[in-house]
Design a protein around this motif. Structure first.
Motif, PDB file in Angstrom:
ATOM      1  N   LEU A  78      68.219-123.413  48.247  1.00 52.82           N
ATOM      2  CA  LEU A  78      67.622-121.876  47.856  1.00 52.82           C
ATOM      3  C   LEU A  78      68.198-121.373  49.706  1.00 52.82           C
ATOM      4  CD1 LEU A  78      64.460-122.598  46.254  1.00 52.82           C
ATOM      5  CD2 LEU A  78      66.680-121.896  45.743  1.00 52.82           C
ATOM      6  N   PRO A  79      68.080-122.348  50.880  1.00 51.59           N
ATOM      7  CA  PRO A  79      68.634-121.740  52.424  1.00 51.59           C
ATOM      8  C   PRO A  79      70.250-122.040  51.875  1.00 51.59           C
ATOM      9  CG  PRO A  79      67.311-123.860  52.693  1.00 51.59           C
ATOM     10  CD  PRO A  79      67.536-123.610  50.285  1.00 51.59           C
ATOM     11  N   GLN A  80      70.864-122.297  51.146  1.00 49.15           N
ATOM     12  CA  GLN A  80      72.238-121.758  50.976  1.00 49.15           C
ATOM     13  C   GLN A  80      72.472-120.982  50.235  1.00 49.15           C
ATOM     14  OE1 GLN A  80      73.517-126.903  51.614  1.00 49.15           O
ATOM     15  NE2 GLN A  80      73.811-125.968  49.268  1.00 49.15           N
ATOM     16  N   GLY A  81      71.668-120.380  49.877  1.00 45.05           N
ATOM     17  CA  GLY A  81      71.812-118.866  48.525  1.00 45.05           C
ATOM     18  C   GLY A  81      71.856-119.237  47.379  1.00 45.05           C
ATOM     19  N   GLY A  82      71.223-120.442  46.952  1.00 37.02           N
ATOM     20  CA  GLY A  82      71.891-120.891  46.160  1.00 37.02           C
ATOM     21  C   GLY A  82      70.254-120.783  44.828  1.00 37.02           C
ATOM     22  N   SER A 108      75.712-127.316  47.665  1.00 33.80           N
ATOM     23  CA  SER A 108      75.676-126.817  45.149  1.00 33.80           C
ATOM     24  C   SER A 108      74.787-125.635  45.979  1.00 33.80           C
ATOM     25  CB  SER A 108      74.618-128.132  44.743  1.00 33.80           C
ATOM     26  OG  SER A 108      75.155-129.488  45.432  1.00 33.80           O
ATOM     27  N   THR A 109      74.988-124.457  45.126  1.00 30.34           N
ATOM     28  CA  THR A 109      74.585-122.930  45.151  1.00 30.34           C
ATOM     29  C   THR A 109      74.192-122.704  43.398  1.00 30.34           C
ATOM     30  OG1 THR A 109      76.324-121.765  44.617  1.00 30.34           O
ATOM     31  CG2 THR A 109      75.488-121.779  46.733  1.00 30.34           C
ATOM     32  N   ARG A 110      74.519-123.275  42.432  1.00 31.19           N
ATOM     33  CA  ARG A 110      74.118-123.089  40.959  1.00 31.19           C
ATOM     34  C   ARG A 110      73.808-125.191  40.582  1.00 31.19           C
ATOM     35  NH1 ARG A 110      73.809-119.793  37.811  1.00 31.19           N
ATOM     36  NH2 ARG A 110      75.786-120.207  36.336  1.00 31.19           N
ATOM     37  N   VAL A 111      73.133-124.560  40.134  1.00 29.27           N
ATOM     38  CA  VAL A 111      72.232-125.866  40.150  1.00 29.27           C
ATOM     39  C   VAL A 111      71.232-125.737  38.510  1.00 29.27           C
ATOM     40  CG1 VAL A 111      70.652-127.717  40.572  1.00 29.27           C
ATOM     41  CG2 VAL A 111      71.738-126.887  42.236  1.00 29.27           C
TER      42      VAL A 111
END
Ligand SMILES: C[S@@+](CC[C@H](N)C(=O)[O-])C[C@H]1O[C@@H](n2cnc3c(N)ncnc32)[C@H](O)[C@@H]1O
Length: 228
Positions: A86-90, A64-67
């Motif tokens: 956040l580590p996934q760029g989200g 997931s990146t858009r939470v």
């Protein structure tokens, strides 16, 4: 959901099972322990650590990146989700109606060094949610239990296909199962949570699983064309 650590025994899971599972969780960062302590001291309802871990795991495995989170409190569940996202760029948008809680959450986000990645909106989700646009791949519903059903259509509009909608406290200490509320003011919430579960388990565009973790968590995924 728990307010007092020692009383963190749901009516849903046998205490020894819950203690055993909790004992197997990975060690939590100090900031989580600090927040748990504050929640205990001020009787602020936050998710149990195993629900926090579930949120983290879902966000991690879903990439997931858009939470979007509805119901921040002091930001405990937000930081569990942030740990994966956040580590996934989200990035995360989170809504909280209570000003002191929103201020406490802002302080914790700063302390954790993630404030720039979390958009904290202090206000009423009954208004703000309906002003949001865009798409999210993870929506966490953890405020105003009696409003879940009212929020559902908007959440589905905001949820991208393949995304997940996670609703917390759906079994409400077992009251949703028995249909009997402990207090008069919980009666409406119990009935509405029953309707919420009946709806998300039947809607053709959703695939829903109800997990007896913590106080009961419903995880719904919005089907995309690949899922039938
Ligand atoms: C159960 S707590 C959230 C706990 C948090 N998700 C956690 O586990 O760390 C629910 C929060 O939702 C907030 N809330 C209730 N109604 C709301 C509304 N209409 N809009 C925004 N926040 C709301 C409450 O003030 C409360 O802090």
């Amino acid at each position: 959901m728990y307010t007092i650590w020692e009383a963190a025994v749901s009516n849903i899971i046998q205490p020894e099972v819950q203690r055993y599972i909790r004992g197997l969780l990975p060690p939590r960062d100090n900031i989580f322990l600090e927040m748990e302590q504050e929640a205990r001291a001020k009787v602020i309802p936050i998710v149990e650590p195993e629900v926090g871990h579930l949120l983290y795991w879902l966000a991690l495995t879903q990439k997931s990146t858009r939470v979007l989170e509805i119901g921040t409190a002091i930001g405990y569940s937000t930081l569990w989700i942030a740990k994966a996202v956040l580590p996934q760029g989200g990035e995360i948008t989170t809504l909280e109606i209570n000003p002191p809680r929103a201020a406490a959450a802002a302080g914790y986000f700063k302390k954790a060094g993630v404030a720039h990645k979390i958009k904290l909106i202090q206000g009423d989700a009954r208004e703000i949610l309906f002003q949001l646009s865009g798409s999210y791949d993870f929506i966490f519903l953890d405020a105003a239990k009696g409003k879940y059903l009212e929020f559902l259509n908007k959440c589905l509009e905001l949820l991208q296909p393949g995304g997940i909608l996670v609703a917390e406290d759906v079994l409400m200490r077992g009251m949703v199962v028995s249909g009997e509320a402990d207090k008069r003011r919980n009666k409406t919430a119990v009935a509405r949570l029953q309707s919420y579960l009946a709806t998300v388990t039947k809607l053709p565009e959703l695939e829903t699983i109800i997990l007896p973790v913590g106080d009961g968590v419903a995880v719904s995924t919005k089907k995309d064309n690949k899922i039938t």
